[in-house]
Design an enzyme around this catalytic site. Structure first.
Site, mmCIF file in Angstrom:
data_model
loop_
_atom_site.group_PDB
_atom_site.id
_atom_site.type_symbol
_atom_site.label_atom_id
_atom_site.label_comp_id
_atom_site.label_asym_id
_atom_site.label_seq_id
_atom_site.Cartn_x
_atom_site.Cartn_y
_atom_site.Cartn_z
ATOM 1 N N LYS A 1 0.833 -1.195 0.000
ATOM 2 C CA LYS A 1 0.000 0.000 0.000
ATOM 3 C C LYS A 1 0.873 1.252 0.000
ATOM 4 O O LYS A 1 2.017 1.208 0.447
ATOM 5 C CB LYS A 1 -0.862 0.036 1.275
ATOM 6 C CG LYS A 1 -1.983 -0.983 1.322
ATOM 7 C CD LYS A 1 -2.758 -0.873 2.638
ATOM 8 C CE LYS A 1 -3.862 -1.902 2.720
ATOM 9 N NZ LYS A 1 -4.949 -1.691 1.747
ATOM 10 N N ARG B 1 -10.229 -11.469 1.835
ATOM 11 C CA ARG B 1 -11.128 -12.479 1.252
ATOM 12 C C ARG B 1 -10.466 -13.854 1.231
ATOM 13 O O ARG B 1 -11.155 -14.866 1.262
ATOM 14 C CB ARG B 1 -11.592 -12.019 -0.132
ATOM 15 C CG ARG B 1 -10.493 -11.846 -1.130
ATOM 16 C CD ARG B 1 -10.917 -11.025 -2.339
ATOM 17 N NE ARG B 1 -10.986 -9.591 -2.052
ATOM 18 C CZ ARG B 1 -11.359 -8.663 -2.941
ATOM 19 N NH1 ARG B 1 -11.697 -9.019 -4.167
ATOM 20 N NH2 ARG B 1 -11.393 -7.392 -2.600
#
Ligand code: BES
Ligand code: ZN
Ligand code: ZN
Length: 493
Positions: free
Chosen positions: A270, A344
């Protein structure tokens, strides 16, 4: 804090402050104090709106008491949610003056029965949560004010019912605060192992059974997706499973919380700005653990299997790579196109695991996508799922809870966007738009078609960017705790 519901006149009570709620019609007639507050309100342009409050004490010097007037909005819109907000704002303002005791006078005289129960609950919740501030890592003494130690809520009539609601409110506030603090606690302190220690404490105090699986145990179960995410981290993963199985329960919920104690993005790293906020990426698991804490006290007659796959997501020589294909516990293979879509992956295995626990429905909470924050802003969590009846029950549970939820669709047509050319499914979508939905659709691939399932994306509300209803800027919010508990209480009837 000691609190009680009582009748009588607040200005005669022995408290350092009196709090009055006033509607936008600015009817001050129930204030027995004198004309001071009325003139005072004009002076400070007080309109009685939600979020407004002023101390009348400063200008008019009502003897020996702080008089705090709090706006309640429009009379016709008043209900437990507004009361919770006003009570929380009052507690926050009292804290600002280091006030240790207060009598609260809100217009609750008309409330009775179930309504009184909800008002009592909201009032105690608001006061307990609004007055709290996270100061564990601060040393200056102005940060270490214990808050109110005595509160009296002035009501006429059904005191016992208000009180019963208040007791539930106190349990919910404690559980919400617990979750809030877990989220606020930084990743160097709140590691997966620390979370396991906290979970064990709750299991012990509540008489729940608990299993904590290490990486080797997870490997045996075939959790290739979860372990791929964990592979780059020096802090070892912990897979936590708590069971609450009360006798005679007719419903059992599988409850799953995303538990990334830190999400750097991994090799798909990120940007550094704001990366520190990713300590909140375990807010789903915090909500689950907080809810379990409350369940241990309220003991509804419904079962819960709570699962938290705790890990960090870090770049490292051992970290998983973009392009990797991993095999999940379900047997489905996943192409990892972006290591930052790690939640996920951990949830895929946690959902597979929880479905093996004979559950009647599954609910997961996760700080899953930035896209959900783009869609709904910072206050609302996104709700998705495969069973409208379950989603309606959850929306209903959220309504009086202080959590804000909004349903998003899971369009079958978008399933094509998560196709992979080399594996059963891709962990990111081939289009940029609708990321909250394609993440939801990814999770759906790991859910039995016949099992009611709900997914709550709490990426927005998990950590407060500004002061929230009853939580502070820069802190966790405890989002989801009260919705889970309300849902279970409703299920228990
Ligand atoms: N933990 C983040 C999502 C998130 C964003 C939580 C903002 C809280 C606030 C998640 O793991 C993530 O990085 N998601 C990516 C998915 C993308 C790579 C498909 C995102 O939302 O950008
Ligand atoms: Zn991520
Ligand atoms: Zn994440």
């Amino acid at each position: 804090m000691q609190w009680k519901f009582t009748s009588g006149s607040p200005d005669k009570a022995r408290f350092k402050a009196i709090v009055y709620g006033v509607f936008e019609d600015l009817d001050f007639s129930s204030l027995p104090l004198n004309a001071g507050p009325v003139k005072n309100a004009k002076q400070v342009r007080f309109k009685g709106k939600e979020g407004e409050a002023f101390f009348a004490f400063d200008l008019y010097g009502i003897p020996k008491k702080h008089l705090l007037v709090v706006g309640l909005g429009k009379r016709g819109d008043f209900g437990p949610p507004m009361l919770r907000k006003a009570a929380a704002l009052a507690a926050r303002r009292l804290r600002g003056r280091f006030i240790t005791s207060a009598a609260f006078h809100f217009p609750l005289d008309q409330a009775a029965g179930k309504e009184a129960l909800l008002y009592g609950r909201a009032l105690v919740e608001g006061v307990l949560l609004g007055g709290e501030r996270f100061a564990e890592f601060q040393s200056e003494d102005e940060n270490h004010f214990e808050g109110l130690d005595k509160a009296a809520f002035i009501v006429s009539g059904e005191k016992a019912i208000f009180e019963e609601g208040g007791r539930t409110g106190a349990v919910l506030a404690e559980a919400t605060l617990f979750a809030r603090n877990l989220v606020t606690t930084p990743s160097n302190v709140l590691t997966p192992e620390k979370m396991a220690v906290e979970a064990k404490k709750i299991a012990k105090e509540s008489g729940f059974t608990i299993k904590v699986l290490d990486a080797a145990a997870c490997k045996k179960l075939g959790m290739g997706a979860y372990l791929a995410v964990a592979s780059g981290s020096a802090n070892a993963p912990r897979f936590i499973h708590i069971s609450y199985r009360p006798r005679g329960a007719k419903f059992r919920l599988g409850l799953v919380g995303k538990g990334l104690t830190f999400d750097s993005g991994g090799i798909s790293i990120k940007p550094s700005a704001g990366m520190g906020d990713m300590k909140d990426d375990m807010a789903g698991s915090a909500a689950v653990l907080g809810a379990m804490k409350a369940i241990g006290k309220l003991r509804p007659k419904v079962g819960v299997e709570a699962v938290m796959a705790m890990t960090e997501n870090m770049p490292d020589g051992k970290a998983y790579h973009p392009g990797d294909i991993v095999t999940s516990m379900s047997g489905k293979t996943i192409e990892v196109k972006n290591t930052d879509a790690e939640g996920r992956l951990t949830l895929a295995d946690a959902l597979t695991y929880v479905q093996k626990q004979k559950v009647d429905a599954v609910m997961d909470l996760a700080t899953l996508t930035g896209a959900c924050v783009v869609a709904l802003g910072p206050d609302f969590a996104g709700l998705m799922g495969n069973d409208q009846a379950l989603l309606d029950e959850i929306l209903d549970a959220s309504r009086q809870s202080g959590d804000e939820l909004w349903q998003l669709p899971l369009p079958a047509a978008y399933e094509s966007y998560i196709k992979s050319s080399v594996a059963d499914v891709s962990n990111i979508a081939s289009i940029r738009w609708g990321g909250a939905l394609t993440a939801g659709l990814f999770l759906k691939r790991f859910i039995d078609d016949n099992l009611p399932w709900a997914h709550i994306d709490i990426a927005g509300p998990a950590l407060r960017e500004k002061d929230g209803i009853d939580s502070n800027r820069g802190e966790g919010s405890g989002a989801g705790v009260r919705t889970i508990v309300n849902f279970l209480l409703n299920k228990a009837g």
